[in-house]
Design a protein around this motif. Structure first.
Motif, PDB file in Angstrom:
ATOM      1  N   GLY A   1      28.890  29.664  44.148  1.00 58.88           N
ATOM      2  CA  GLY A   1      29.422  28.444  43.608  1.00 58.88           C
ATOM      3  C   GLY A   1      30.283  27.534  44.419  1.00 58.88           C
TER       4      GLY A   1
ATOM      5  N   SER B   1      33.627  31.501  40.397  1.00 55.15           N
ATOM      6  CA  SER B   1      32.757  31.014  41.624  1.00 55.15           C
ATOM      7  C   SER B   1      33.828  31.671  42.623  1.00 55.15           C
ATOM      8  CB  SER B   1      32.769  29.618  41.250  1.00 55.15           C
ATOM      9  OG  SER B   1      32.798  29.059  41.722  1.00 55.15           O
ATOM     10  N   PRO B   2      33.756  31.159  43.871  1.00 53.80           N
ATOM     11  CA  PRO B   2      32.021  31.529  44.363  1.00 53.80           C
ATOM     12  C   PRO B   2      30.822  32.830  44.450  1.00 53.80           C
ATOM     13  CG  PRO B   2      33.335  32.252  45.794  1.00 53.80           C
ATOM     14  CD  PRO B   2      34.616  31.805  44.841  1.00 53.80           C
TER      15      PRO B   2
END
Lengths: 235, 245, 214
Positions: B48, B26-27
């Motif tokens: 994310g 993430s992200p």
């Protein structure tokens, strides 16, 4: 080669004489470099028509090309092509950045590039005509660009034009007074123009022309033929 | 937030492509999408978290091996946002390598420069002789009715060992003259599509402020400027369609 | 370093073909994006910080690295996606070489190097340094279109020159940065692009009648 010495009368219009420092008989380039002839003159004096007439007259006997500094459209190119004047690949238009004067005198780069490019594309040439954009009476070509220059004025511009002088009228290697067929219509006195031109130009030649009556521009074409013939042969 | 992601695609020996590595955090989350069959593989960036956010430091590596075919897309636009006061600019560095006879199609949704953001995007792609690359970058200068944030995007595309295309674009209050008539002329969206390697369409004017231009080396650049992203899409999307898509 | 020599090199009357190029202004005027002095100010500023920045860096590089012309020339190719702008840059480079050969003794640079490369080489041959080469390059990228705007739009020449005077400190900063980066690899040199200059040049090249070559 310069005008007879004469007195300046108090009522005489101000005028100029050929620059004594300019040799009108500078040597012509040795072949195979093309002879370059500049054709200048005010807007509407008939430069493009003269170029077309010269191409018609000389195209069959000389390897020639044209560089134009005038606004040049595909319509113009088609016109010249249709009339059998010159194929499009023998004509280059240069952009002058709204400075027609600069392009033929102060900064001749684009014109030199165009001449070089024509010679590179077409092989050795004998004659390149460089047509200026329409300008005023002070426009002349740089000697770095051309070997000889023709200045074209027309009778409709008024019969006082030769008397006004200016570098074009005074120093051009050939002065063409064009559209003589219009003289009676516009009240222009050709004798006055002839006399004033002689006074301004001394020994430099002046010819009268009407492309309506002489589509081959015979006196101008003959003048160019003599220059080409006078060139030093290549070693 | 720091994150790294990596995609390695290789030929499966049966005329298709398989993913040897598909790893993200993430992200930068990655998902394989589309049908399992067929010669090419598609991966989506699914995102994310909102971002990138000021202070984020993101890196994505993509490798496409000989004769493999990979398409990378994203499910949503990236929205570059300001971070905490004093945070350094957000960064996204992308490195990609495309081998001979391989094809990489990079077709993400646009990057949006939200007001106040400071974002740096760096892209460097090496394409081996005979490889093909289709690389799309769209940028929208601000969300609806807000001024643009600062984005600087820096792209280097190399082909067969020589630099084919080098381009930097800076928009936002930190980029002098960016909205003037020389750069975006008040346009709020700009798109670029680099086509490197053999076998692309002929150069053409694409209508409006868009053109497909032949580069000095083997490739083309399609460039488009629009009042909004729709004009950019109208010019560039037709060039991004793959056979069979 | 001779300040007078720098003036000779940067003189707008240098016969190097500059008057026939508008630096993208003719296209921007036709697109309706430049109508007045305010629009012109935005145009010039954007051009200075994109094309001007790149030209300054490459002129400084060509001045400092006299053996690296080919690399720098290829670097400019990679930074000029518009073929019309590549032609315009090379045409101006060729014209500048012609003028330069008459003034100084130049090394072999090929027939048509990109203009910033030719400018850097001239600066070196004239005994100037990278910073002066960069000043001349950056200044030229805005003074050319400024003059074109006066001719095309009939803008007040005093107001236009006031714009140039306001850009002068930015030109100095750009030139100092360029001179400090002459040892950078070519790929790392500035590559700031201006999409509308590229697109405008491509459209302009298709016009039937142009007053300016670019």
């Amino acid at each position: 080669m310069h005008p007879e010495p004469h007195e300046h009368g108090p009522d005489e219009a101000p005028h100029s004489h050929p620059d004594p420092g300019v040799d009108p008989h500078a040597p012509l380039p040795a072949a195979p470099r093309a002879l370059r002839i500049g054709i200048g003159g005010p807007v509407g004096s008939g430069k493009t028509a003269l170029v077309a007439a010269l191409c018609r007259a000389l195209g069959a006997e000389l390897r020639l090309a044209v560089v134009t500094n005038d606004i040049y459209t595909t319509e113009d190119a088609d016109f010249l092509l249709r009339n059998g004047v010159l194929p499009a690949e023998r004509i280059r238009a240069v952009e002058t950045g709204c400075c027609p004067h600069t392009a033929i005198r102060d900064d001749i780069s684009a014109n030199l590039d165009a001449v070089e490019d024509l010679e590179a594309a077409l092989g050795p040439l004998e004659l390149v005509l460089v047509e200026s954009g329409g300008d005023n009476l002070t426009a002349t070509f740089s000697k770095g660009l051309i070997d000889r220059q023709i200045f074209v004025v027309d009778v409709a511009g008024g019969d006082k034009v030769p008397r006004k002088g200016g570098p074009g009228v005074t120093t051009a290697d050939l002065l063409v007074i064009n559209k003589t067929d219009l003289a009676p219509l516009v009240g222009a006195d050709l004798a006055v123009m002839d006399r004033d031109a002689r006074a301004r130009r001394g020994d430099l030649p002046t010819v009268f022309l009407s492309l309506v009556q002489d589509r081959a521009a015979a006196p101008v074409a003959d003048w160019i033929r003599a220059l080409v013939a006078a060139r030093v042969p290549a070693p | 937030m720091r994150a790294e992601a990596r995609i390695v695609a290789e030929a499966d020996g049966r005329g298709g492509t398989r993913l040897r590595v598909l790893r993200g955090e993430s992200p930068l989350l990655l998902r394989r999408t589309g049908p399992r069959a067929g010669g090419a593989v598609t991966v989506h960036l699914v995102g994310g978290a909102a971002g990138p956010l000021g202070g984020d430091d993101l890196r994505l590596d993509v490798e496409v091996g000989p004769a493999a075919r990979l398409t990378v897309r994203s499910v949503a636009a990236q929205l570059a946002l300001p971070g905490r006061a004093g945070a350094p600019p957000s960064r996204l560095e992308i490195r990609a390598a495309v081998a001979a006879d391989a094809t990489l199609r990079w077709l993400p949704e646009p990057l949006i420069a939200a007001a106040g953001c400071r974002h740096r995007a760096g892209t460097r792609v090496e394409v081996a002789a005979g490889g093909r690359l289709l690389w799309r970058d769209d940028l929208v200068c601000g969300r609806h009715d807000e001024p643009s944030g600062d984005v600087r995007a820096d792209v280097t595309i190399r082909y067969a060992g020589s630099t084919l295309h080098r381009h930097e674009l800076a928009v936002g209050p930190g980029a002098p003259g960016w909205s003037g008539a020389a750069v975006l002329g008040g346009g709020r969206a700009v798109g670029a599509l680099v086509l490197a390697g053999p076998g692309w369409p002929e150069p053409a004017l694409l209508g409006g402020d868009a053109a497909l231009m032949p580069l000095a080396g083997p490739g083309l650049l399609a460039s488009a400027v629009g009042r909004d992203i729709r004009q950019v899409r109208a010019a560039l999307d037709p060039l991004c369609a793959a056979p069979g898509e | 370093m001779s300040l007078a020599t720098l003036l000779v090199l940067a003189d707008g009357r240098l016969p190097a073909g500059g008057h026939a190029h508008s630096g993208g202004l003719e296209a921007a005027v036709a697109a309706g994006r430049v109508r007045d002095v305010g629009d012109l100010g935005g145009f010039l500023r954007g051009r200075l910080h994109t094309t001007g920045l790149v030209s300054a860096a490459f002129a400084a590089g060509a001045c400092a690295r006299t053996g690296d012309f080919r690399d720098l020339d290829r670097g400019l190719d990679a930074r000029t996606p518009s073929p019309a702008l590549r032609r315009a840059s090379r045409a101006q480079g060729r014209a500048l070489l012609r003028a330069g050969r008459a003034m100084w003794s130049l090394p072999e640079l090929g027939r048509e190097p990109h203009h910033p490369v030719a400018l850097g080489a001239l600066a070196a041959a004239a005994g100037l340094g990278p910073r002066e080469a960069a000043v001349a390059a950056a200044h030229g990228t805005v003074s050319g279109p400024a003059g074109a705007a006066v001719r095309l739009l009939g803008l007040d020449p005093y107001a236009v020159h006031a714009l140039l005077a306001r850009l002068a400190p930015e030109i100095d900063r750009i030139a100092a940065d360029a001179a400090a980066r002459t040892d950078d690899p070519v790929d790392d040199l500035p590559a700031a692009g201006a999409p509308l200059l590229d697109l405008g040049a491509e459209l302009h090249a298709t016009w039937e009648v142009r007053l300016f070559a670019s």
